[in-house]
Design a protein around this motif. Structure first.
Motif, mmCIF file in Angstrom:
data_model
loop_
_atom_site.group_PDB
_atom_site.id
_atom_site.type_symbol
_atom_site.label_atom_id
_atom_site.label_comp_id
_atom_site.label_asym_id
_atom_site.label_seq_id
_atom_site.Cartn_x
_atom_site.Cartn_y
_atom_site.Cartn_z
ATOM 1 N N ASP A 147 2.148 -12.997 4.420
ATOM 2 C CA ASP A 147 2.354 -12.585 3.040
ATOM 3 C C ASP A 147 3.332 -11.480 2.711
ATOM 4 O O ASP A 147 3.262 -10.375 3.142
ATOM 5 C CB ASP A 147 0.891 -11.880 2.403
ATOM 6 C CG ASP A 147 0.900 -11.798 1.100
ATOM 7 O OD1 ASP A 147 1.876 -11.275 0.473
ATOM 8 O OD2 ASP A 147 0.071 -12.452 0.191
ATOM 9 N N GLU A 203 -2.080 -2.287 -3.888
ATOM 10 C CA GLU A 203 -1.508 -1.732 -5.281
ATOM 11 C C GLU A 203 -2.215 -0.105 -5.367
ATOM 12 O O GLU A 203 -1.705 0.667 -5.820
ATOM 13 C CB GLU A 203 -1.894 -2.621 -6.387
ATOM 14 C CG GLU A 203 -1.432 -3.953 -6.149
ATOM 15 C CD GLU A 203 0.089 -4.027 -6.038
ATOM 16 O OE1 GLU A 203 0.759 -3.065 -6.861
ATOM 17 O OE2 GLU A 203 0.743 -4.522 -5.598
ATOM 18 N N LYS A 225 4.621 1.611 1.525
ATOM 19 C CA LYS A 225 4.241 0.313 2.052
ATOM 20 C C LYS A 225 3.311 0.547 2.939
ATOM 21 O O LYS A 225 3.135 0.818 4.281
ATOM 22 C CB LYS A 225 5.443 -0.130 2.990
ATOM 23 C CG LYS A 225 6.768 -0.617 2.301
ATOM 24 C CD LYS A 225 7.714 -0.759 3.355
ATOM 25 C CE LYS A 225 7.695 -2.316 3.942
ATOM 26 N NZ LYS A 225 7.715 -3.493 2.803
ATOM 27 N N ALA A 228 -0.827 -8.497 -9.139
ATOM 28 C CA ALA A 228 -0.691 -8.756 -7.571
ATOM 29 C C ALA A 228 -1.537 -10.144 -7.200
ATOM 30 O O ALA A 228 -1.155 -10.770 -6.509
ATOM 31 C CB ALA A 228 -1.057 -7.524 -6.721
ATOM 32 N N SER A 271 4.104 -9.730 0.230
ATOM 33 C CA SER A 271 3.819 -8.458 -0.208
ATOM 34 C C SER A 271 3.078 -7.447 0.528
ATOM 35 O O SER A 271 2.860 -6.218 0.206
ATOM 36 C CB SER A 271 3.075 -8.792 -1.573
ATOM 37 O OG SER A 271 1.738 -9.060 -1.192
ATOM 38 N N LYS A 328 -4.761 -7.176 -0.856
ATOM 39 C CA LYS A 328 -3.704 -7.002 -2.195
ATOM 40 C C LYS A 328 -4.168 -6.056 -2.797
ATOM 41 O O LYS A 328 -3.307 -5.486 -3.745
ATOM 42 C CB LYS A 328 -3.566 -8.278 -2.641
ATOM 43 C CG LYS A 328 -2.881 -9.445 -2.072
ATOM 44 C CD LYS A 328 -2.951 -10.988 -2.826
ATOM 45 C CE LYS A 328 -1.991 -11.802 -2.047
ATOM 46 N NZ LYS A 328 -0.667 -11.597 -2.151
#
Lengths: 336, 336
Positions: free
Chosen positions: A202, A164, A173, A328, A204, A160
């Motif tokens: 997930d 970012e 992405k 995040a 995200s 995560k």
């Protein structure tokens, strides 16, 4: 924008950081620097370069952290070294946006942990490694060696946090792979088998599945997630294999005068062999999970690298990287 | 001396195993073979080569285990394939000394586990990888991927078993390193930190300490011990790094006609670049901890490789490798 620069960090210090800082200041009118290093040397160079005094401050330091110093102890054993004072300044001052240094990675990491602290919710800060790909791009790996024994949730957080970072770099992405020993979901150790569905499910993350060590440089993903032990083994083994073959080829193209004649036909092309590695080494990377923006650039950085790294740090700060990482992590609280 | 040979194992099967078998039989008067593969093809070749019928038996098989088959299931899904029949023959017959095959490693391993079984006291059988060194020698790594999650005692056993193998190969006091992320004792994960003193304090082992992935090919040790996950990551990453640089150099010396002219001056030397890898790939290795002698040779083995592998297997059998491994394990009973 105010950035702290460790003027005594890196193999070419203090000349390279000083020259890089001057170049960056000249190019970026909104940049201000806090230079931590030998005051007389810095002052002389900056006055000579005609940098306005309002653009920089100096925190005097004469000592550097060395690769031979124990990375976890330097704050205690060398409290007045440039890196320790840089971390102290970052901690104390509210008006500072970031700290950039080329000192030893382990010391940078423990400075983050012991002086600055983690973003609330971050279980473990992580190191990023940057590697070249066959397609001429870059691939990142985390954790590159900060955390030896990892719980599954650490790896999810590494993913995560780095996600970012890659988005700030402009990758919309980021494709994320999990370092393992086979492509299928069932392959790997208990850790990777537990982490696989967590990454996959997930929303995200753009998880592409397991990735093996011999496929990472193919450029099929932007980020490889691993525990710090396997990640460090990966990075070093890759280097070992690369150097081994490189030495064999060097011998083959230049081991004798006869072969060197042949190399005259290949001169430019042979020079290009190093490029992907140079490109990867030139890049800097934030220490993921630190409460403030701390960026590490390569120990071999030259003036140009410091200048471009300072601009990268400006981008990270402007894009609120730390805040995005915090958001995040907070978005998905994980139990210990 | 009676050895089972999988005639359908490897990329160049059945021609390469058949030719290799014929060469080995001609050279070694005391060798007898049990050939598992297509009877008509084998018979024709052996009669043509003038091999006496008393020197060989044939167990007919038409099917091979493929890399795409699930390695743990082939005994059930392909009970009549050459590898399954080879393992069955090894299990059933008392007069057989060993089994040599070039089929998929995972299948060879599960054949060992499910058909033959472990030496009493051996916690986990292990795979050996063979790698070239800068000094022109070889270095072995175990476990190369059979055991993903390892307890400390597994690694100690891997070291002991491989130690016996290396002694059979003529290395008097094999130098043993532990794959880790730093040279000092304190570096590594919980597993390596626990294993370090166990290896150091074992009087039967010549332990040289931790070794990092980028140092393995320097040839400073004969054996690297690792859990199967990190070991597999190591081997594949090394390969990834080697191929990456190899491709770059190939492009540099032959990407254009102009550069190819240069390569004419380096022709022989460029041909030598592959040698260390060829040398490593040519070597075969026993599956450590199996109750009977099972030896795996490279999937890309050619006739010559099968012939020399058969001779290597004869050496392992003559030197009582399995009995030595059993004695080394029994000498130091380890709790689960």
């Amino acid at each position: 924008m105010k950035i702290i620069l460790d003027v005594l960090g890196g193999d070419a210090a203090p000349a390279a950081p000083i020259e890089g800082a001057i170049a960056a200041l000249k190019k970026n009118a909104d940049l201000q620097l806090i230079l931590v290093g030998p005051k007389p040397t810095i002052e002389e160079a900056f006055q000579k370069a005609g940098i306005e005094e309002s653009r920089y401050e100096i925190v005097h330091a004469e000592e550097a952290v060395l690769n031979t110093d124990h990375p976890a102890n330097f704050l205690r054993t060398k409290p007045n070294c440039s890196m320790a004072l840089a971390f102290q300044t970052l901690k104390d001052r509210e008006d500072v946006d970031a700290f950039l240094g080329a000192g030893p990675t382990g010391a940078m990491l423990s400075g983050c942990i012991f002086k600055i602290g983690r973003i609330p919710g971050v279980k473990r800060p992580a190191l990023l490694a940057t590697l070249p790909t066959k397609s001429g791009g870059l691939v990142r790996l985390t954790d590159a060696g900060a955390n030896m024994d990892c719980k599954p949730e650490y790896l999810v957080q590494f993913a995560k946090m780095a996600n970012e970072y890659l988005k700030v770099l402009g990758i919309e992405k980021p494709r994320i792979g999990l370092l393992s020993v086979g492509m299928e979901e069932g392959k790997g150790n208990e850790l990777t088998k537990t982490v696989f569905p967590l990454l996959r499910d997930d929303p995200s993350l753009n998880f592409i599945g397991n990735i093996e060590g011999d496929k990472v440089l193919d450029g099929i993903c932007d980020l490889v997630v691993s525990d710090g032990f396997a990640g460090n083994v990966f990075v070093k083994s890759l280097e070992g294999g690369a150097y081994f073959v490189s030495d064999l080829f060097k011998e083959a193209v230049s081991g004798t005068w006869w072969r060197k004649i042949g190399a005259l036909f290949q001169l430019k092309a042979l020079g290009n062999v190093k490029k992907p590695f140079k490109y990867a080494n030139d890049s800097c990377a934030p220490l993921l999970g630190c409460k403030k923006l701390v960026v590490k650039c390569h120990g071999k950085s030259k003036a140009l690298n410091f200048a471009s790294a300072l601009e990268e740090v400006m981008t990270y700060a402007r894009e609120h990287l730390v805040e995005k990482v915090a958001a995040a992590i907070e978005a998905t609280p994980l139990g210990e």
